[in-house]
Design an enzyme around this catalytic site. Structure first.
Site, PDB file in Angstrom:
ATOM      1  N   ASP A 314       7.076 -47.694  32.214  1.00  9.73           N
ATOM      2  CA  ASP A 314       7.015 -46.947  33.464  1.00  9.73           C
ATOM      3  C   ASP A 314       8.224 -46.032  33.636  1.00  9.73           C
ATOM      4  O   ASP A 314       9.343 -46.379  33.251  1.00  9.73           O
ATOM      5  CB  ASP A 314       6.957 -47.951  34.631  1.00  9.73           C
ATOM      6  CG  ASP A 314       6.781 -47.274  35.968  1.00  9.73           C
ATOM      7  OD1 ASP A 314       5.768 -46.602  36.164  1.00  9.73           O
ATOM      8  OD2 ASP A 314       7.681 -47.412  36.831  1.00  9.73           O
ATOM      9  N   GLU A 367       5.056 -43.460  30.057  1.00  5.47           N
ATOM     10  CA  GLU A 367       4.685 -42.655  31.216  1.00  5.47           C
ATOM     11  C   GLU A 367       5.846 -41.680  31.424  1.00  5.47           C
ATOM     12  O   GLU A 367       6.862 -42.024  31.995  1.00  5.47           O
ATOM     13  CB  GLU A 367       4.484 -43.533  32.459  1.00  5.47           C
ATOM     14  CG  GLU A 367       3.877 -42.763  33.622  1.00  5.47           C
ATOM     15  CD  GLU A 367       4.708 -42.810  34.892  1.00  5.47           C
ATOM     16  OE1 GLU A 367       4.426 -42.017  35.796  1.00  5.47           O
ATOM     17  OE2 GLU A 367       5.651 -43.621  34.976  1.00  5.47           O
TER      18      GLU A 367
END
Length: 631
Positions: A314, A367
Site C-alpha cells: 500500500d 500501489e
C-alpha cells in the site's frame, strides 16, 4: 512476586543479523513463544526496547502488576529484553510495561510480534500458537505455474467485514467465509482474492490501513488458525490469496508502535520524514536496521506461516518521495538534492529481493501512483523489484472517459487510447478498487451516464474493455453484479439486487469474462509485452469505436476486439484482419442473457478487400455501448 527464568532463543549469529538489519525471521525469536525450560512449561517473551530502564510483562496472569515479571536486558547492546515465565500458556493476555530512561516515562504496549490480539476495542496481545495442518500441498506444488506473470490474474478485492453479514449486523467468521466466500469466488471464476488488510487494527473506519498488530490476523472474524483455514480452502479450490500490506505508516494509538520505549523507535524522529499529515499517522524509519528487519520479517511471516501468494504493498508513492503531499518547507532534500527517499528505496529493494529469493511462485504488487521509473523491473536492471504495479493512470483516464455522455466521447478518444503509449513500461495490473467507490464518487454503475439501460450497458462495456486491455485485472467486490450504492464498510453488499435480471446479467457476464480470460492464452501469455497487443484502428473518433488484437504465443489463437462507446448500433462495421479463416464471436456484452438488446454476430465472412492496413477484412455488427470478441 513472580519469577522470570533467564532464557534466550537468540544466538550470537541472530543478534548480529538483527543489528545489521538482515534477520528476516524475527518472528521466530521476538514476541511470545510457548516452550519448556528445565521441565517447566511456560512462555518465553522477548521485546526490542533499547532505551528502556526496565521492562515487565503484565497480564491476566499477574493482575497487570508491574514488576512481578521483569525481563532481563541482553548484555550485547541489542536492546532486547527477554525471559521465560513459567505456567503462562495459550490464550494468556499480556502487554509490556516499559519504563524508559527518556523523561523517566512509562508506556504500556502491545507486543509488536504478537500472533494474536484481543478483539477491538480491547488492545492487549494474546499468547498464541497453533499446529494447523495444511491441506494445500497440491496448490503449493504447482503455485509457481498458476501465479506467474504469464498467467491469468483476475483478482476479486474483498473487505472481509462488509462482503456479507449475518442479520446485516454480525460479521461472518473466517470459518463461515471458508465456505461461503470460497464457493462464491470459485463460482465466479476469479483466479485470486485480495483481502484488504486483515492484520489487527483498532479503528473500523480505517478499513484496516492503520495497523497495530502486524503479525496477528484480526480477531474480529476468529482465530489465527481459522484464518489459515480460509487461506487453505482458497488454495484447495485453486484460488490464490493476496494480502494488502502496509509498511508505509502506522497509527499513533497509545498501545501501538509509536514512541514504543519512550523514544522514536519504529518511526523516523524527524517529523518531516516521520509523520503523515494526510493520514495523521507515523512513518517507519527505513534507515534503521532493526526496523527494516521488523518489516521484512513481517512480509516473510505472511508468506511463510500463512501460505499467502502475494502482497499488494500500500501507498508506495508516499514511501518513495520525501515531498509526498508536502509543501515547500515541509520536507528536506536527500544528500544529492533530490526528493527521493533513499532509505525507503533501499528498503523496498531489499524486501523484494528477500521475498523472491525465499518463496517460489509469489508476487509483490505496488500501489504506486506516480511515474517513478522501473517499479516492476528487476533490481539487477535498476528497478524496485516488484512483480506488478497498479495502473492508476489507466483507471483515472478510463473512468474520466466513461463519465462523458456518449455524444461527446468523440472529442475525448485520446483519454481511452492514451494508456497504450505507456502500457508496457511496467507490469501493470488494472484496478477498479475500493478507492473508486467511496467518498462521494458513487458506485461504478452510477458513475456511468445515461438512463438505466445505458448505465448497465456502459458498465458491461467498461468491464469488457478492462478484461481485454493488456495487463492483469482487479475488481472490487460488488462491481461484479452492478452494486448501485457506494461501498459502506459498515454494511453488507446489496445482495438483494440479484433478484433483478439486469444485476444478474452483469454477474453472469463477469463470470463469463473470467472464464474467457482464463481459457484464451492471447489474453494473458503476453499481457506485459507489446507483442501481445496491436491496434486495428484507434482513429475512428467520429463513431467512438476502437478495434484491436490481443496475441499469445500461437498466432492462430489471436483475438479480435471491437468496442462501441456510443448507444448507436454499428452494423456492417468494416475492420481489417490479417488472414482468412473462420471468425467466431466468443463474447458479446449485448447478449440478452447479460441484459443487452441481443445484437449478435452469427456468420462472419472474410473478404479479400484490404482494410486498416491489413490484407483482408470482415464486416461485423458492434452493438450499442457494447464490446465484442472474436476468435
Amino acid at each position: 512476586m513472580g519469577k522470570v527464568i533467564p532464557h534466550s532463543l537468540f544466538s550470537e549469529f541472530d543478534i548480529n543479523l538483527f543489528k545489521a538489519g538482515k534477520h528476516y525471521r524475527l518472528y521466530d525469536k521476538l514476541g511470545s513463544h510457548q516452550i519448556e525450560v528445565n521441565g517447566e512449561k511456560g512462555t518465553y517473551f522477548a521485546v526490542w526496547a533499547p532505551t528502556a530502564k526496565s521492562v515487565s510483562v503484565v497480564g491476566d496472569f499477574n493482575y497487570w502488576l508491574e514488576g512481578d515479571h521483569k525481563l532481563n536486558v541482553r548484555w550485547d547492546g541489542s536492546g532486547i529484553w527477554e525471559g521465560f515465565v513459567p505456567n503462562v500458556g495459550q490464550g494468556a493476555v499480556y502487554k509490556y510495561k516499559i519504563h524508559s530512561h527518556n523523561y523517566d516515562m512509562k508506556t504500556e504496549k502491545a507486543d509488536p510480534f504478537a500472533r494474536s490480539c484481543e478483539h477491538p476495542p480491547k488492545t492487549a496481545s494474546v499468547v498464541w500458537e497453533d499446529d494447523y495442518k495444511w491441506k494445500d500441498s497440491a496448490w503449493m506444488g504447482y503455485r509457481e505455474d498458476k501465479n506467474g506473470l504469464d498467467r491469468p490474474y483476475a483478482v476479486y478485492e474483498v473487505h472481509l467485514g462488509s462482503w456479507k453479514k449475518k442479520n446485516e449486523k454480525e460479521f461472518l467468521t473466517y470459518t463461515e467465509m471458508a465456505d461461503e466466500l470460497v464457493a462464491y469466488v470459485k463460482e465466479m471464476g476469479f483466479t485470486h482474492v485480495e483481502f484488504m488488510p486483515i492484520m489487527e487494527f483498532p479503528y473500523d473506519p480505517s478499513w484496516g490501513y492503520q495497523l497495530t498488530g502486524y503479525f496477528a490476523p484480526t480477531s474480529r472474524f476468529g482465530s489465527p488458525a481459522e484464518f489459515k483455514l480460509l487461506v487453505d480452502k482458497m488454495h484447495q479450490n485453486d484460488i490464490g490469496v493476496i494480502l494488502d500490506w502496509v509498511p508505509s505508516h502506522f497509527p499513533e494509538d497509545a498501545h501501538g508502535l509509536g514512541f514504543f520505549d519512550g523514544s522514536h523507535l519504529y518511526e523516523h524522529p524527524d517529523r518531516k520524514k516521520g509523520y503523515h499529515q494526510d493520514w495523521k499517522s507515523l512513518i517507519f524509519n527505513y534507515g534503521r536496521n532493526e526496523v527494516k528487519a521488523f518489516l521484512i520479517s513481517n512480509a516473510v511471516y505472511w508468506l511463510d506461516q500463512y501460505h499467502v501468494d502475494g502482497l499488494r504493498v500500500d501507498a508506495v508513492a508516499s514511501m518513495l518521495y520525501l515531498d509526498y503531499s508536502r509543501e515547500d518547507g515541509e520536507w528536506e532534500p536527500n544528500i544529492y538534492g533530490g526528493n527521493e527517499n533513499l532509505d525507503a528505496i533501499a528498503f523496498i529493494k531489499e524486501l523484494n529481493e528477500e521475498v523472491y529469493k525465499s518463496f517460489k511462485g509469489v508476487q509483490t504488487i505496488a500501489e504506486e501512483s506516480t511515474a517513478f521509473p522501473g517499479v516492476s523491473k528487476p533490481i539487477n536492471l535498476g528497478g524496485l523489484g516488484f512483480g506488478m504495479k497498479w495502473m492508476m493512470g489507466w483507471m483515472h483516464d478510463t473512468l474520466t472517459y466513461f463519465k462523458n455522455e456518449p455524444i461527446y466521447r468523440k472529442h475525448h478518444q485520446n483519454d481511452i487510447t492514451f494508456s497504450m503509449t505507456y502500457a508496457f513500461t511496467e507490469n501493470f495490473m488494472l484496478p477498479f478498487s475500493h478507492d473508486e467507490v467511496v467518498y462521494g464518487k458513487q458506485s461504478l454503475l452510477y458513475r456511468m451516464p445515461g438512463d438505466e439501460w445505458q448505465r448497465f450497458a456502459n458498465l458491461r462495456l467498461l468491464l469488457g474493455y478492462m478484461y481485454t486491455h493488456p495487463g492483469t485485472n482487479l475488481l472490487f467486490m460488488g462491481a461484479e453484479f452492478g452494486q448501485s450504492s457506494e461501498w459502506d464498510f459498515e454494511t453488507s453488499l446489496d445482495w438483494h439486487l440479484l433478484q433483478y435480471d439486469v444485476h444478474l446479467g452483469v454477474q453472469q457476464m463477469v463470470k463469463d469474462l473470467n472464464n474467457i480470460y482464463k481459457s484464451y492464452p492471447a489474453l494473458y501469455e503476453k499481457q506485459f509485452s507489446p507483442e501481445g497487443f496491436q491496434w486495428i484502428d484507434y482513429g475512428d473518433h467520429e463513431h467512438s469505436v476502437l478495434t484491436y488484437t490481443r496475441k499469445g504465443h500461437d498466432k492462430k489463437n489471436d483475438l479480435f476486439i471491437a468496442c462501441n462507446f456510443t448507444p448507436v448500433p454499428r452494423e456492417n462495421y468494416h475492420i481489417g484482419v490479417p488472414k482468412s479463416g473462420k471468425f467466431k464471436e466468443i463474447f458479446n456484452s449485448d447478449d440478452e442473457k447479460y441484459g443487452g438488446s441481443g445484437m449478435l454476430n452469427t456468420t462472419i465472412k472474410v473478404s479479400n478487400t484490404p482494410w486498416n492496413g491489413q490484407e483482408k477484412s470482415v464486416r461485423i455488427n458492434i452493438p450499442p455501448l457494447g464490446i465484442v470478441i472474436f476468435q
